[in-house]
Design an enzyme around this catalytic site. Structure first.
Site, PDB file in Angstrom:
ATOM      1  NE  ARG A  61      -4.029   1.894   2.209  1.00 17.75           N
ATOM      2  CZ  ARG A  61      -4.337   2.690   3.225  1.00 17.75           C
ATOM      3  NH1 ARG A  61      -3.685   2.577   4.370  1.00 17.75           N
ATOM      4  NH2 ARG A  61      -5.286   3.600   3.098  1.00 17.75           N
ATOM      5  CG  HIS A  65      -1.518   5.346  -0.323  1.00 13.04           C
ATOM      6  ND1 HIS A  65      -2.139   5.684   0.848  1.00 13.04           N
ATOM      7  CD2 HIS A  65      -2.414   4.571  -0.990  1.00 13.04           C
ATOM      8  CE1 HIS A  65      -3.355   5.146   0.901  1.00 13.04           C
ATOM      9  NE2 HIS A  65      -3.532   4.452  -0.210  1.00 13.04           N
ATOM     10  CG  ASN A  93      -1.142   8.703   2.968  1.00 11.79           C
ATOM     11  OD1 ASN A  93      -1.569   7.651   2.475  1.00 11.79           O
ATOM     12  ND2 ASN A  93      -0.456   9.599   2.274  1.00 11.79           N
ATOM     13  CG  HIS A 193      -8.158  -3.730  -1.390  1.00  8.72           C
ATOM     14  ND1 HIS A 193      -9.217  -2.870  -1.528  1.00  8.72           N
ATOM     15  CD2 HIS A 193      -7.076  -2.939  -1.133  1.00  8.72           C
ATOM     16  CE1 HIS A 193      -8.795  -1.614  -1.354  1.00  8.72           C
ATOM     17  NE2 HIS A 193      -7.493  -1.632  -1.131  1.00  8.72           N
TER      18      HIS A 193
HETATM   19  C1  HEM Z   1      -9.135   1.564  -6.015  1.00  4.18           C
HETATM   20  C2  HEM Z   1      -9.084   2.437  -5.027  1.00  4.18           C
HETATM   21  C3  HEM Z   1      -8.643   2.089  -3.648  1.00  4.18           C
HETATM   22  C4  HEM Z   1      -9.241   2.518  -2.509  1.00  4.18           C
HETATM   23  C5  HEM Z   1     -10.450   3.434  -2.399  1.00  4.18           C
HETATM   24  C6  HEM Z   1      -8.522   1.928  -1.402  1.00  4.18           C
HETATM   25  C7  HEM Z   1      -8.828   2.133  -0.065  1.00  4.18           C
HETATM   26  C8  HEM Z   1      -8.256   1.464   0.996  1.00  4.18           C
HETATM   27  C9  HEM Z   1      -8.647   1.606   2.374  1.00  4.18           C
HETATM   28  C10 HEM Z   1      -9.734   2.541   2.895  1.00  4.18           C
HETATM   29  C11 HEM Z   1      -7.875   0.771   3.105  1.00  4.18           C
HETATM   30  C12 HEM Z   1      -7.909   0.589   4.624  1.00  4.18           C
HETATM   31  C13 HEM Z   1      -7.074   1.686   5.279  1.00  4.18           C
HETATM   32  C14 HEM Z   1      -7.231   1.781   6.776  1.00  4.18           C
HETATM   33  O1  HEM Z   1      -8.005   1.042   7.371  1.00  4.18           O
HETATM   34  O2  HEM Z   1      -6.572   2.628   7.390  1.00  4.18           O
HETATM   35  C15 HEM Z   1      -6.989   0.090   2.199  1.00  4.18           C
HETATM   36  C16 HEM Z   1      -6.053  -0.850   2.558  1.00  4.18           C
HETATM   37  C17 HEM Z   1      -5.180  -1.444   1.678  1.00  4.18           C
HETATM   38  N1  HEM Z   1      -5.023  -1.127   0.342  1.00  4.18           N
HETATM   39 FE1  HEM Z   1      -6.279  -0.022  -0.774  1.00  4.18          FE
HETATM   40  N2  HEM Z   1      -7.504   1.160  -1.884  1.00  4.18           N
HETATM   41  C18 HEM Z   1      -7.529   1.229  -3.253  1.00  4.18           C
HETATM   42  C19 HEM Z   1      -6.636   0.632  -4.120  1.00  4.18           C
HETATM   43  C20 HEM Z   1      -5.532  -0.089  -3.725  1.00  4.18           C
HETATM   44  C21 HEM Z   1      -4.468  -0.507  -4.594  1.00  4.18           C
HETATM   45  C22 HEM Z   1      -4.373  -0.149  -6.079  1.00  4.18           C
HETATM   46  C23 HEM Z   1      -3.589  -1.222  -3.842  1.00  4.18           C
HETATM   47  C24 HEM Z   1      -2.301  -1.889  -4.249  1.00  4.18           C
HETATM   48  C25 HEM Z   1      -2.009  -2.322  -5.424  1.00  4.18           C
HETATM   49  C26 HEM Z   1      -4.106  -1.242  -2.494  1.00  4.18           C
HETATM   50  C27 HEM Z   1      -3.538  -1.909  -1.449  1.00  4.18           C
HETATM   51  C28 HEM Z   1      -4.034  -1.925  -0.161  1.00  4.18           C
HETATM   52  C29 HEM Z   1      -3.535  -2.803   0.866  1.00  4.18           C
HETATM   53  C30 HEM Z   1      -2.486  -3.882   0.695  1.00  4.18           C
HETATM   54  C31 HEM Z   1      -4.245  -2.490   2.045  1.00  4.18           C
HETATM   55  C32 HEM Z   1      -4.063  -3.105   3.430  1.00  4.18           C
HETATM   56  C33 HEM Z   1      -2.955  -2.370   4.159  1.00  4.18           C
HETATM   57  C34 HEM Z   1      -2.660  -2.869   5.540  1.00  4.18           C
HETATM   58  O3  HEM Z   1      -3.269  -3.824   6.022  1.00  4.18           O
HETATM   59  O4  HEM Z   1      -1.753  -2.263   6.160  1.00  4.18           O
HETATM   60  N3  HEM Z   1      -5.272  -0.524  -2.452  1.00  4.18           N
HETATM   61  N4  HEM Z   1      -7.233   0.544   0.913  1.00  4.18           N
END
Ligand code: HEM
Ligand code: NAG
Ligand code: NAG
Length: 321
Positions: A61, A65, A93, A193
């Site tokens: 992530r 970002h 973030n 995800h």
């Molecule tokens: C398409 C739009 C996307 C949205 C709206 C989005 C939104 C989010 C949100 C809200 C979270 C949880 C954050 C939290 O609880 O603090 C999250 C976690 C995550 N996102 Fe996304 N995301 C998107 C795309 C992506 C992409 C493109 C990737 C990587 C290629 C990605 C990888 C991740 C990962 C791996 C997590 C888990 C992080 C952790 O557990 O530390 N996301 N995302």
């Protein structure tokens, strides 16, 4: 006359280098200057994941970002200063992205084996994301290298650039298109995800909303973890297997078991092509592994600084003195 020709040659070379961007990146960028760089990053990532399995998700992530704010230039890693509010407290973030200490550890390990400051922080993010995906069951892919680090960061640019989980399908697609990415990239990269967790804050509104399409059994289980007035930080996994790169994420979308509104929008959120891609990846893990690698490379190639643009930061948190 000779002077003029020389001057034109210099200007032309400068223009070519400024315009080429990702075409300047190469897989063997450090093979002469620091052959131990990549194995060192891989070892550090493996150790970090062993210590805390979620860290692989967090590193993936962090790279995403970074890339979605003025390209993959390590800007997300800069701490705020008196004169600059950087990206760390932007909406997407703040209290949310993690892994900064792991990146610090990797950077100092790499500075040690390279006998100096050779590898950029932006490249470390790209390689750490790849190594995390591979460590957690994804397929290996080659990362292009030679990115340089930004010398500034902006909270406003981060607020503008990174999508949020309350977006509907058209907004998600529009956001990806502003970054030069396609519908296909949106569906494949959202497969990120397959790893990690979200805080209650980002999915609570779906649980207590009669008109939401969440699978009832799934919603009931989530309601126990994310009460109307509970801790915003309570975690739920983004798919059933948060430390494995697999296609459970896509299968969940087809069952109304997406955790985030933005994820559920990719299936029956109004775009038939997106539905088709979700079904395709849900049924073809091999294709998901292969296409995830290709899409990560494409994302990683977004607007890098190269050549003599930017710098190679000594410490990923601060601009060189
Ligand atoms: C398409 C739009 C996307 C949205 C709206 C989005 C939104 C989010 C949100 C809200 C979270 C949880 C954050 C939290 O609880 O603090 C999250 C976690 C995550 N996102 Fe996304 N995301 C998107 C795309 C992506 C992409 C493109 C990737 C990587 C290629 C990605 C990888 C991740 C990962 C791996 C997590 C888990 C992080 C952790 O557990 O530390 N996301 N995302
Ligand atoms: C970041 O989160 C902290 C803790 O919730 C909060 O005090 C601070 O105001 C937030 N910063 C921004 C810029 O929203
Ligand atoms: C409930 O869901 C509907 C449909 O998704 C949405 O339009 C509405 O804004 C949601 N309400 C809340 C309070 O989140």
């Amino acid at each position: 006359m000779a002077f003029l020709i020389l001057w034109f040659a210099v200007v032309a070379a400068a223009l070519a280098s400024a315009a080429s961007g990702y075409r300047d990146l190469t897989a063997d960028f450090y093979s002469e200057t620091c052959p131990q760089a990549l194995p060192t990053i891989k070892l550090s990532v493996g150790a970090a994941i062993l210590k805390e399995p979620r860290m692989g998700a967090s590193l993936v992530r962090l790279h995403f970002h970074d890339c979605f704010v003025n390209g993959c230039d390590g800007s997300i890693l800069l701490d705020d200063t008196d004169g600059m509010i950087g990206e760390k407290t932007a909406q997407a973030n703040n209290m949310s992205v993690r892994g900064f200490d792991v990146i610090d550890d990797i950077k100092s390990a790499v500075n040690t084996v390279c006998l100096g400051n050779v590898v950029s922080c932006a490249d470390i993010l790209a390689v750490a994301a790849r190594d995390s995906i591979v460590a957690l069951g994804g397929s290996p892919y080659e990362v292009l290298l030679g990115r340089r680090d930004a010398t500034s960061a902006s909270i406003d640019d981060a607020n503008d650039g990174i999508p949020n989980p309350f977006m509907d399908f058209p907004e998600l697609l529009a956001n990806f298109e502003t970054h030069g990415l396609s519908l296909h990239d949106l569906v494949v990269l959202s497969g990120g995800h397959t790893l990690g967790y979200s805080r209650c804050l980002f999915f609570r509104s779906r649980l207590y909303n009669e008109s939401d399409t969440l699978d009832p059994a799934y919603a009931a289980a989530l309601e126990e973890q994310c009460l109307p007035d509970s801790d915003d930080d309570a975690l739920a996994s983004l798919d059933d297997t948060p430390t494995t790169v697999d296609t459970d994420y896509y299968q969940g979308l087809m069952q109304g078991r997406a955790l985030l509104h933005s994820d559920q929008q990719l299936y029956q959120g109004g775009d038939g092509d997106s539905d088709t891609l979700v079904k395709y990846y849900g049924a073809n893990p091999d294709k998901f592994w292969e296409d995830l690698g290709a899409a990560m490379v494409k994302m990683g190639n977004m607007s890098p600084l190269t050549g003599d643009e930017g710098e190679v930061r000594e410490n990923c948190r601060v601009v060189n003195q």
